[in-house]
Every structure is written in structure tokens, then in C-alpha cells.
Design a protein around this motif. Structure first.
Motif, short mmCIF file in Angstrom:
data_model
loop_
_atom_site.label_atom_id
_atom_site.label_comp_id
_atom_site.label_asym_id
_atom_site.label_seq_id
_atom_site.Cartn_x
_atom_site.Cartn_y
_atom_site.Cartn_z
N ALA A 158 0.84 -1.20 0.00
CA ALA A 158 0.00 0.00 0.00
C ALA A 158 0.87 1.25 0.00
N LEU A 159 1.97 1.19 0.75
CA LEU A 159 2.91 2.33 0.78
C LEU A 159 3.52 2.54 -0.60
N ALA A 160 3.84 1.44 -1.28
CA ALA A 160 4.39 1.55 -2.64
C ALA A 160 3.37 2.21 -3.57
N ASN A 161 2.10 1.94 -3.34
CA ASN A 161 1.05 2.54 -4.18
C ASN A 161 0.91 4.03 -3.90
N LEU A 162 1.16 4.43 -2.64
CA LEU A 162 1.14 5.86 -2.31
C LEU A 162 2.18 6.60 -3.15
N THR A 163 3.31 5.95 -3.42
CA THR A 163 4.34 6.58 -4.25
C THR A 163 3.78 6.96 -5.62
N LEU A 164 2.99 6.07 -6.21
CA LEU A 164 2.42 6.32 -7.54
C LEU A 164 1.44 7.49 -7.49
N SER A 165 0.56 7.47 -6.48
CA SER A 165 -0.46 8.54 -6.40
C SER A 165 0.14 9.88 -6.06
N PHE A 166 1.03 9.91 -5.08
CA PHE A 166 1.60 11.20 -4.66
C PHE A 166 2.57 11.77 -5.70
N SER A 167 3.24 10.91 -6.46
CA SER A 167 4.14 11.45 -7.49
C SER A 167 3.33 12.17 -8.56
N ALA A 168 2.16 11.62 -8.90
CA ALA A 168 1.29 12.28 -9.89
C ALA A 168 0.67 13.55 -9.32
N LEU A 169 0.28 13.49 -8.05
CA LEU A 169 -0.39 14.64 -7.42
C LEU A 169 0.56 15.82 -7.24
N LEU A 170 1.81 15.55 -6.88
CA LEU A 170 2.70 16.63 -6.40
C LEU A 170 3.71 17.13 -7.43
N ALA A 171 3.82 16.43 -8.58
CA ALA A 171 4.78 16.89 -9.62
C ALA A 171 4.32 18.25 -10.16
N PRO A 172 5.22 19.13 -10.54
CA PRO A 172 6.69 18.99 -10.53
C PRO A 172 7.35 19.57 -9.29
N LYS A 173 6.55 19.97 -8.30
CA LYS A 173 7.15 20.64 -7.14
C LYS A 173 7.80 19.66 -6.17
N VAL A 174 7.29 18.40 -6.20
CA VAL A 174 7.80 17.38 -5.28
C VAL A 174 7.98 16.07 -6.04
N LYS A 175 9.18 15.44 -5.90
CA LYS A 175 9.40 14.09 -6.44
C LYS A 175 9.04 13.09 -5.36
N VAL A 176 8.44 11.97 -5.76
CA VAL A 176 8.03 10.95 -4.79
C VAL A 176 8.51 9.59 -5.28
N ASN A 177 9.34 8.92 -4.49
CA ASN A 177 9.92 7.63 -4.90
C ASN A 177 9.94 6.65 -3.73
N SER A 178 10.05 5.36 -4.08
CA SER A 178 10.21 4.29 -3.09
C SER A 178 11.63 3.75 -3.16
N ILE A 179 12.13 3.32 -2.03
CA ILE A 179 13.33 2.48 -1.98
C ILE A 179 12.88 1.14 -1.42
N ALA A 180 13.11 0.07 -2.18
CA ALA A 180 12.62 -1.27 -1.81
C ALA A 180 13.80 -2.19 -1.52
N PRO A 181 14.24 -2.24 -0.26
CA PRO A 181 15.36 -3.14 0.07
C PRO A 181 14.87 -4.58 0.25
N SER A 182 15.76 -5.54 0.03
CA SER A 182 15.52 -6.83 0.66
C SER A 182 16.47 -6.82 1.85
#
Ligand code: NDP
Ligand SMILES: Nc1nc2c(c(=O)[nH]1)N=C([C@H](O)[C@@H](O)CO)CN2
Length: 240
Positions: A158-182
Motif C-alpha cells: 500500500a505504501l508503494a502505491n502511495l508513491t504512484l499517487s503522490f508522485s502524480a499529485l505533487l509533480a513537478p514541485k515534489v518528487k516521490v519515490n520508493s526504496i525497496a530493500p531486501s
């Protein structure tokens, strides 16, 4: 007021502590959240890092931290949502409580804080003409699930999905990305057999440590173009 701050949730140990030490400077003050008192908190305070006690297991705790930031910060360069509880299913905790707790810390807190703090992130853009950043710490298991951490994996998805929604909502003033470690680093109580078994799950067969996460965060903060992306730090585990 504090200008151009980087907020790091869960900065009292391990990755969050490494992020705080690596990112703090006179021009870019760091604010971390913590719950447990540790020597590391005193160490960070001695470095000039602002340490705020905050428990995101309730909406009140989220609102209290938001109130501190609104009252003390004029702009935010970045928010790094690192706070996390790696909770396994167990007989001691009901399924309902396990899922609620995972969704609260990994989804409710980032979701609410992103919306509350959007104006301060946008202030950074208006003052510098550079995009601010939101970074969500997700997990390799977003893509495959986990038999022993079902609710944890679902909440990270769900957190990864927030990255998709917030990156679309906040561009270009804010970049939104995930870091997915194992596996980046083991925990103190991990047995040798668990360590050997886990290391074999990736092609690289190492636990690279905090530096891998620090360099990934710095790469995303230095980019002017990457958004809506997941940076995988998994040692080739998806191919093992
Ligand atoms: N370490 C690894 O190998 C991997 C890490 N990750 C992800 O990377 C991030 C960092 O990992 P790691 O350093 O191991 O994380 P930790 O397990 O050390 O957790 C980080 C901090 O989160 C804080 N925290 C937990 N629950 C809450 C809450 N309800 N409210 C506020 N703070 C809370 C804790 O603060 P306190 O101690 O003060 O209570 C803790 O120190 C996490 O999001 C994790 O899921 C993903 C895959 C692998
Ligand atoms: N909050 C945490 N999340 C995770 C941790 C951790 O220590 N704290 N550790 C892992 C494991 O390293 C796993 O990726 C490999 O066994 C996952 N998430």
C-alpha cells in the motif's frame, strides 16, 4: 523557524540513524522522530540534529508530530518515511490488530503526513526552484508477498502505491519515490542459520549494510528527474 529541513521518521537506529548522520548539514538541518531513548539520540542531538519523540501507532501521534513541524519549519527539502515495525503474524496478536498496526505505521502515517506537509514541501520548491522529495521505504516483498509477514507485506504494498499517487499529485514541485530493500542488515538476535539461509536468497549473497540505503537516498535527492520510481536494493534476489 527551520528552513529546508529533511524529516526522517524512525531515526533512532539502523538505517534511519545512518540517513540522519549522512544528510545533516548547516544548510540542510535534519529532524528525526524516535520512540525509544537511546545513546544514539544524545549523539544526534550533540550533532545539532532535532530529535522529536513521536509514536505513529495512533492518529493523535501523527497529528502531534505534524503540529511540531507546522510550528517550527517554514519549508521541507524532504520527508523520508523510514519508521517501520517488522511484525510477523503470531498467536499473541489478533489478525485484526496485526493488520491495523501495520497499516497505521506504514500507510496512515505517511499518507497523512504527506498531505499535512505538502505546503511546506512546495515552499522549498518556491524558494529554490528545485523539487522537494518524499521517499517511502518499502520492501522487496511488495512484489512477492511474505508467508510469515503477511500484514507487513500488504502494508508495504500500500505504501508503494502511495508513491504512484503522490508522485502524480505533487509533480513537478515534489518528487516521490520508493526504496525497496531486501536484506540490507541483520538484526541483533538473528541466528547464524537464519543469516546463512537469508544470504543465499540473493545473487550477491551479502548484507551490504546501511551505506547501501544512504547512497540510494542521496541518489534520489540529487536527481532532478526521477519520480514515481522504485529503487530496488535486493542483490538480484528476484533472479536467484
Ligand atoms: N533492515 C533491512 O534489511 C530492511 C529494511 N527495510 C525497510 O527499511 C526501513 C529501515 O529499516 P530498519 O532500519 O531495519 O528499521 P527498524 O526496524 O530499525 O525500524 C526503524 C524505526 O522505526 C521506528 N518505529 C517503529 N514503529 C513505530 C511507530 N509506530 N511510530 C514511530 N516510529 C516507529 C522505531 O523507533 P524506536 O526504535 O525509537 O521505537 C525504529 O527504530 C524500514 O522501513 C524497513 O521496513 C526493508 C527491507 C529490509
Ligand atoms: N522495520 C523493519 N523492516 C524489515 C526489517 C527490519 O529489520 N526492520 N528487516 C527485514 C529483513 O532484512 C528481510 O528483508 C530479510 O530477511 C525486512 N524488513
Amino acid at each position: 523557524m527551520i528552513d529546508n529541513a529533511i524529516v526522517i521518521t524512525g531515526g533512532g537506529q539502523r538505517l534511519g540513524l545512518a540517513f540522519a548522520k549522512a544528510l545533516h548539514s548547516k544548510l540542510t538541518p535534519v529532524v528525526i522522530t524516535y520512540r525509544a531513548e537511546r545513546e544514539s539520540i544524545t549523539e544526534l542531538q550533540n550533532l545539532g540534529i532535532i530529535c522529536i519523540k513521536a509514536d505513529f501507532s495512533t492518529d493523535e501521534g501523527v497529528a502531534n508530530f505534524n503540529q511540531f513541524i507546522q510550528s517550527n519549519c517554514s519549508s521541507l527539502k524532504a520527508i523520508i518515511h523510514n519508521a517501520s515495525d517488522w511484525l510477523a503474524e503470531s498467536a499473541a496478536v489478533s489478525p485484526s490488530e496485526t493488520m491495523q498496526s501495520m497499516m497505521q505505521v506504514h500507510v496512515q502515517a505517511p499518507y497523512q503526513l504527506n498531505l499535512f506537509l505538502q505546503p511546506l514541501l512546495e515552499n522549498y520548491y518556491l524558494q529554490t526552484s528545485n523539487a522537494a522529495d518524499i521517499i517511502h521505504l518499502t520492501d522487496f516483498v511488495v512484489g512477492k508477498g511474505s508467508k510469515k509477514h503477511i500484514a507487513y507485506a500488504a502494508s508495504k504494498a500500500a505504501l508503494a502505491n502511495l508513491t504512484l499517487s503522490f508522485s502524480a499529485l505533487l509533480a513537478p514541485k515534489v518528487k516521490v519515490n520508493s526504496i525497496a530493500p531486501s536484506l540490507l542488515m541483520f538484526n541483533e538476535n538473528d541466528s547464524d542459520s537464519y543469516k546463512q539461509k537469508t544470504l543465499k536468497k540473493s545473487l550477491m549473497q551479502i548484507a551490504p549494510g546501511e551505506i547501501e540505503g544512504v547512497e540510494a537516498v542521496q541518489y534520489l535527492l540529487n536527481s532532478r528527474y526521477i519520480t514515481g520510481h522504485t529503487l530496488h536494493l535486493n542483490g538480484g534476489r528476484h533472479l536467484a
